[in-house]
Write a protein that holds these residues in place. Structure first.
Motif, PDB file in Angstrom:
ATOM      1  N   ASN A 199       1.361  -1.391  -0.387  1.00  0.00           N
ATOM      2  CA  ASN A 199      -0.037   0.046   0.010  1.00  0.00           C
ATOM      3  C   ASN A 199       1.341   1.487   0.304  1.00  0.00           C
ATOM      4  O   ASN A 199       1.489   1.511   0.558  1.00  0.00           O
ATOM      5  N   LEU A 200       0.449   2.412  -0.677  1.00  0.00           N
ATOM      6  CA  LEU A 200       1.415   4.036  -0.728  1.00  0.00           C
ATOM      7  C   LEU A 200      -0.178   4.557  -0.740  1.00  0.00           C
ATOM      8  O   LEU A 200      -0.881   4.276  -0.906  1.00  0.00           O
ATOM      9  N   GLY A 201      -0.008   6.051   0.088  1.00  0.00           N
ATOM     10  CA  GLY A 201      -0.658   6.609  -0.050  1.00  0.00           C
ATOM     11  C   GLY A 201      -0.422   8.306   0.870  1.00  0.00           C
ATOM     12  O   GLY A 201       0.683   7.722   1.214  1.00  0.00           O
ATOM     13  N   ALA A 202      -1.134   8.242   1.897  1.00  0.00           N
ATOM     14  CA  ALA A 202      -1.372   9.759   2.239  1.00  0.00           C
ATOM     15  C   ALA A 202      -2.537   9.422   3.471  1.00  0.00           C
ATOM     16  O   ALA A 202      -3.562   8.728   3.122  1.00  0.00           O
ATOM     17  N   ALA A 203      -1.545  10.252   4.470  1.00  0.00           N
ATOM     18  CA  ALA A 203      -2.301  10.387   5.378  1.00  0.00           C
ATOM     19  C   ALA A 203      -2.571  11.214   6.674  1.00  0.00           C
ATOM     20  O   ALA A 203      -2.001  11.690   8.016  1.00  0.00           O
ATOM     21  N   PRO A 204      -3.815  12.077   6.501  1.00  0.00           N
ATOM     22  CA  PRO A 204      -3.987  13.455   6.950  1.00  0.00           C
ATOM     23  C   PRO A 204      -4.750  13.449   8.190  1.00  0.00           C
ATOM     24  O   PRO A 204      -5.334  13.152   8.363  1.00  0.00           O
ATOM     25  N   CYS A 205      -4.078  13.654   8.999  1.00  0.00           N
ATOM     26  CA  CYS A 205      -4.210  14.704  10.139  1.00  0.00           C
ATOM     27  C   CYS A 205      -5.504  15.035  10.350  1.00  0.00           C
ATOM     28  O   CYS A 205      -5.640  16.198   9.686  1.00  0.00           O
ATOM     29  N   ILE A 206      -6.713  14.455  11.021  1.00  0.00           N
ATOM     30  CA  ILE A 206      -7.607  15.831  11.134  1.00  0.00           C
ATOM     31  C   ILE A 206      -8.218  16.355  12.330  1.00  0.00           C
ATOM     32  O   ILE A 206      -9.280  16.618  12.884  1.00  0.00           O
ATOM     33  N   GLU A 207      -7.705  15.911  13.735  1.00  0.00           N
ATOM     34  CA  GLU A 207      -7.495  16.424  15.114  1.00  0.00           C
ATOM     35  C   GLU A 207      -7.072  17.913  14.600  1.00  0.00           C
ATOM     36  O   GLU A 207      -6.104  18.839  14.098  1.00  0.00           O
ATOM     37  N   LYS A 208      -8.018  18.881  15.657  1.00  0.00           N
ATOM     38  CA  LYS A 208      -7.527  20.671  15.453  1.00  0.00           C
ATOM     39  C   LYS A 208      -6.746  20.654  16.165  1.00  0.00           C
ATOM     40  O   LYS A 208      -5.326  20.283  16.615  1.00  0.00           O
ATOM     41  N   ASP A 209      -5.833  21.656  15.403  1.00  0.00           N
ATOM     42  CA  ASP A 209      -4.525  22.081  15.095  1.00  0.00           C
ATOM     43  C   ASP A 209      -3.650  22.036  14.766  1.00  0.00           C
ATOM     44  O   ASP A 209      -2.389  21.600  15.132  1.00  0.00           O
ATOM     45  N   ALA A 210      -3.956  20.364  14.010  1.00  0.00           N
ATOM     46  CA  ALA A 210      -2.957  19.374  13.884  1.00  0.00           C
ATOM     47  C   ALA A 210      -2.535  19.740  12.405  1.00  0.00           C
ATOM     48  O   ALA A 210      -3.517  19.423  11.505  1.00  0.00           O
ATOM     49  N   ASN A 211      -1.848  19.834  12.051  1.00  0.00           N
ATOM     50  CA  ASN A 211      -1.920  20.548  10.166  1.00  0.00           C
ATOM     51  C   ASN A 211      -0.499  19.450   9.961  1.00  0.00           C
ATOM     52  O   ASN A 211       0.780  20.335   9.792  1.00  0.00           O
ATOM     53  N   LEU A 212      -1.009  17.746   9.326  1.00  0.00           N
ATOM     54  CA  LEU A 212      -0.024  17.046   9.226  1.00  0.00           C
ATOM     55  C   LEU A 212      -0.600  16.396   8.552  1.00  0.00           C
ATOM     56  O   LEU A 212      -1.276  15.698   8.803  1.00  0.00           O
ATOM     57  N   THR A 213       0.706  15.818   7.564  1.00  0.00           N
ATOM     58  CA  THR A 213      -0.135  14.204   6.489  1.00  0.00           C
ATOM     59  C   THR A 213       1.494  13.498   6.553  1.00  0.00           C
ATOM     60  O   THR A 213       2.479  14.078   6.550  1.00  0.00           O
ATOM     61  N   ASN A 214       1.399  12.007   6.951  1.00  0.00           N
ATOM     62  CA  ASN A 214       2.412  11.601   6.478  1.00  0.00           C
ATOM     63  C   ASN A 214       1.536  10.726   5.397  1.00  0.00           C
ATOM     64  O   ASN A 214       1.009  10.492   5.052  1.00  0.00           O
ATOM     65  N   PHE A 215       2.670  10.125   5.029  1.00  0.00           N
ATOM     66  CA  PHE A 215       3.319   9.619   3.371  1.00  0.00           C
ATOM     67  C   PHE A 215       3.561   8.740   3.998  1.00  0.00           C
ATOM     68  O   PHE A 215       4.141   7.918   5.055  1.00  0.00           O
ATOM     69  N   ILE A 216       2.591   6.773   3.687  1.00  0.00           N
ATOM     70  CA  ILE A 216       2.474   5.981   3.892  1.00  0.00           C
ATOM     71  C   ILE A 216       2.742   4.993   3.443  1.00  0.00           C
ATOM     72  O   ILE A 216       3.145   4.815   2.172  1.00  0.00           O
ATOM     73  N   VAL A 217       3.935   4.264   3.696  1.00  0.00           N
ATOM     74  CA  VAL A 217       3.802   2.598   2.959  1.00  0.00           C
ATOM     75  C   VAL A 217       3.737   1.386   3.509  1.00  0.00           C
ATOM     76  O   VAL A 217       3.336   1.061   4.826  1.00  0.00           O
ATOM     77  N   GLY A 218       3.111   0.371   2.937  1.00  0.00           N
ATOM     78  CA  GLY A 218       2.747  -0.512   3.992  1.00  0.00           C
ATOM     79  C   GLY A 218       3.008  -1.772   3.075  1.00  0.00           C
ATOM     80  O   GLY A 218       2.924  -1.637   1.677  1.00  0.00           O
ATOM     81  N   VAL A 219       2.713  -3.532   3.974  1.00  0.00           N
ATOM     82  CA  VAL A 219       2.430  -4.388   3.316  1.00  0.00           C
ATOM     83  C   VAL A 219       1.168  -5.781   3.836  1.00  0.00           C
ATOM     84  O   VAL A 219       0.679  -4.627   4.707  1.00  0.00           O
ATOM     85  N   LYS A 220       0.289  -6.366   2.938  1.00  0.00           N
ATOM     86  CA  LYS A 220      -0.573  -6.604   3.701  1.00  0.00           C
ATOM     87  C   LYS A 220      -0.794  -7.930   3.674  1.00  0.00           C
ATOM     88  O   LYS A 220       0.030  -8.441   2.439  1.00  0.00           O
TER      89      LYS A 220
END
Length: 168
Positions: A30-51
């Motif tokens: 898997n590849l992708g992005a995961a934006p955090c939606i918590e208040k005042d959290a302005n960050l997005t992690n690039f994701i790499v994974g296996v399944k």
């Protein structure tokens, strides 16, 4: 805690592999992005994974996945999740699936205080709910897209993933 989760996941994978018929299992990335939606959290992690996937019935598939989120603004993540997919065939080679799962999440925050590196690591219970789509490229290869809401205390986010799976 990580060793316990890894041991349990490896045991489940070995047990299901021993019982599986050809075509019932799959492994992928898997590849992708995961934006955090918590208040005042302005960050997005690039994701790499296996399944790892196991087809229980024609309509139910179980998936274990491990994802790593690269550091953004000093925050990196690690997730180990177990998901269930309810497969809805829509057209030739195309399937939609609602998904739900539970697992373990780890959030690592690195920052500096007075020229000293400080790291805060939080282990969290996680669950997710979402929707996915899969296209069978061949009888052994499939591409997928998933959009989820992932809840972790104080760190909810919206992972958007694309993946490739080899089925055997």
């Amino acid at each position: 805690m990580k060793r316990l989760i890894f041991t349990a996941a490896a045991s489940i994978l070995c047990a299901t592999a021993a019982m599986a018929a050809p075509g019932d299992m799959g492994v992928g990335i898997n590849l992708g992005a995961a934006p955090c939606i918590e208040k005042d959290a302005n960050l997005t992690n690039f994701i790499v994974g296996v399944k790892y996937q196991y087809q229980v019935t024609n309509l139910i598939r179980l998936q274990a996945d491990v994802d790593f989120g690269f550091k953004d603004k000093g925050v990196s993540t690690f997730n180990a999740m177990a998901n269930a997919h309810f497969l809805i065939p829509c057209a030739k080679n195309f399937t939609l699936y609602p998904l739900a799962g539970i697992g373990y999440g780890s959030v690592k925050h690195s920052f500096k205080i007075d020229d000293h590196n400080v790291t805060d690591n939080a282990d969290k219970f996680a669950f997710n709910i979402g929707i996915g789509a899969e296209y069978a490229i061949t009888s052994n290869w499939a591409a997928n897209f998933e959009f989820k809401y992932q809840y972790m205390p104080d760190f909810s986010r919206l992972p958007i993933l694309v993946g490739l799976t080899y089925k055997f």
